[in-house]
Design a protein around this motif. Structure first.
Motif, short mmCIF file in Angstrom:
data_model
loop_
_atom_site.label_atom_id
_atom_site.label_comp_id
_atom_site.label_asym_id
_atom_site.label_seq_id
_atom_site.Cartn_x
_atom_site.Cartn_y
_atom_site.Cartn_z
N SER A 1 -7.03 4.52 0.26
CA SER A 1 -6.01 3.53 0.59
C SER A 1 -5.32 3.82 1.93
O SER A 1 -4.68 2.94 2.50
CB SER A 1 -4.95 3.47 -0.52
N GLU A 2 -5.45 5.05 2.43
CA GLU A 2 -4.90 5.41 3.73
C GLU A 2 -5.99 6.08 4.56
O GLU A 2 -6.64 7.02 4.10
CB GLU A 2 -3.69 6.34 3.58
N VAL B 1 0.84 -1.20 0.00
CA VAL B 1 0.00 0.00 0.00
C VAL B 1 0.87 1.25 0.00
O VAL B 1 1.51 1.58 1.01
CB VAL B 1 -0.93 0.02 1.22
N ASN B 2 0.93 1.93 -1.13
CA ASN B 2 1.66 3.20 -1.25
C ASN B 2 3.09 3.11 -0.70
O ASN B 2 3.54 3.97 0.05
CB ASN B 2 0.89 4.32 -0.52
N ARG C 1 2.44 -1.68 5.56
CA ARG C 1 2.04 -1.38 4.18
C ARG C 1 2.18 -2.62 3.28
O ARG C 1 1.48 -2.74 2.27
CB ARG C 1 2.88 -0.23 3.63
#
Length: 411
Positions: free
Chosen positions: A376-377, A3-4, A279
């Motif tokens: 996503s966050e 994730v990112n 993440r």
């Protein structure tokens, strides 16, 4: 897919004078993958660590703790050795003997005592360590020892990670610049104290042993002990800080400006490495920050934060972007804070005020909650209305992919 989390750029990982890193493909579990790492330290280095609190702690963890506890002047830790693919945990006396054999073999190659080696393992539990393959790979790892080998080092400690985790920073203390570089691994079986993770962070500062012992514990409590993916505490978790002593900066006491500056730098890098683990959580699609504010003490704030982050109902709702946010209130209620007055509680999802004084905020619209949950966050913020204490942890959602990965882990 993490994730990112950008892939680390090898050229951006700064060499730390006083530490060399070498890797090999030893075939410990699978062929043609980097699975063995050696870190050779300058004789000026000090080393400190914190380890899992799982009662089934692995043989290498037992040996690391023993070697660090037995440190004496003139016999510093000279090298670390890490293998992946096999945890050497739940292996009894045979496993301990193989960890000792690993230390003895590397010590013989480097010309030091076995007690000056720290061993680390990660991988499958309850299977015998193929120590013959590990030992056979050591000469290759030593042959490519380099100071600028951090990227390969990060690759060499991966298990179910989808990508390597590494970062560097620099900080100026008393007009002198010091370098910090670290790597970590972990993606599942993650819960504080510690997690199924390995973390190695090095700096070229000169740090007295008692100071480093204190620093590593305090940093762990603010970084690697603030993450959770699935609520499982592993058998091999280790976080090591190495101060090679090659720079002009010296930190000899805790109550000094030098310590404060060093602590801030180590903590920032450790938090970055810890968040990389979340993440890259197995099957993760969302990175979630849980902050509990206005508690009477940090302990109760942490209890509530972990209760939220460990709830499979909460985590699956976030995976589905389903604003079933009553699940968060339920997790707060069973966290174990028995005298909690829920009529004082307020809950926020990013900028959306969800619950007001213990009930649904009259102005809350489910569409607003869903808008946030599709991100996503996400930040969950809980205000308890009973004090000034605050605690923050980091977690992720729970997806179908998590089940698939763990169902197939030994295949």
């Amino acid at each position: 897919m993490a994730v990112n989390l950008p892939l680390p750029i090898p050229e951006n990982l700064t060499a730390v004078a006083g530490i060399e890193l070498g890797h090999a493909e030893a075939g410990i579990r699978k062929a043609d993958r980097k699975d063995l790492l050696v870190m050779k330290l300058a004789p000026t280095a000090t080393v400190a660590g914190v380890f899992t609190k799982n009662r089934f702690c692995a043989a290498p963890v037992q040996l690391c703790k023993e070697h660090l506890a037995g440190l004496r002047p003139g016999a510093p830790i000279r090298a670390l050795v890490v293998n992946t693919g096999n945890a050497n945990a739940g292996t009894g006396e045979s496993g301990l003997a193989k960890a000792k054999e690993t230390c003895a073999a590397l010590a013989d190659l480097l010309g030091c005592a076995p007690t000056q080696i720290l061993p680390f393992s990660t991988g499958v539990i309850l299977e015998p360590l193929p120590v013959d393959r590990l030992v056979a790979g050591l000469p290759k790892a030593i042959s490519n020892l380099k100071t600028d080998n951090w990227h390969n080092a990060a690759l060499s400690i991966m298990t179910t990670d989808t990508q390597p985790k590494a970062a560097s920073s620099k900080v100026t203390i008393n007009g002198q610049t010091i370098t910090l570089t670290g790597i970590s691994k972990g993606a599942g079986m993650i819960k504080p104290n510690m997690a199924t993770m390995l973390g190695f962070l090095a700096t070229d500062a000169k740090v007295a042993q008692p100071v480093l012992d204190r620093l590593v514990k305090d940093v762990a409590d603010r970084s690697f002990n603030c993450i959770t993916i699935d609520g499982d505490t592993s058998t091999n978790d280790s976080f090591i800080v190495i101060a090679t002593g090659t720079a002009a900066v010296e930190v000899n006491a805790i109550d000094t400006p030098e310590y404060k500056a060093l602590f801030a730098a180590v903590q920032a890098l450790a938090q970055a490495l810890a968040q990389m683990i979340v993440r890259d959580g197995e099957g993760a699609t969302k990175f979630i920050t849980v902050t509990v504010e206005e508690g009477r003490n940090v302990e109760e704030c942490r209890k509530i934060a972990y209760s939220i982050a460990h709830s499979p109902l909460v985590k699956t709702a976030f995976f589905a972007s389903d604003p079933n946010l009553g699940r968060i209130l339920a997790a707060i209620g069973y966290a174990g804070v028995d005298d909690l007055d829920v009529t004082q509680l307020n809950l926020y999802l990013d900028d959306v005020w969800v619950a007001k004084n213990g009930g649904r905020n009259p102005d809350y619209q489910e569409a607003d909650g869903q808008r946030v949950m599709k991100q996503s966050e996400i930040t969950i913020r809980v205000r308890l209305g009973r004090g000034d204490a605050v605690s923050t942890i980091w977690t992720c959602d729970l997806s179908h992919e998590y089940v698939t990965i763990n169902a197939d882990y030994r295949s």
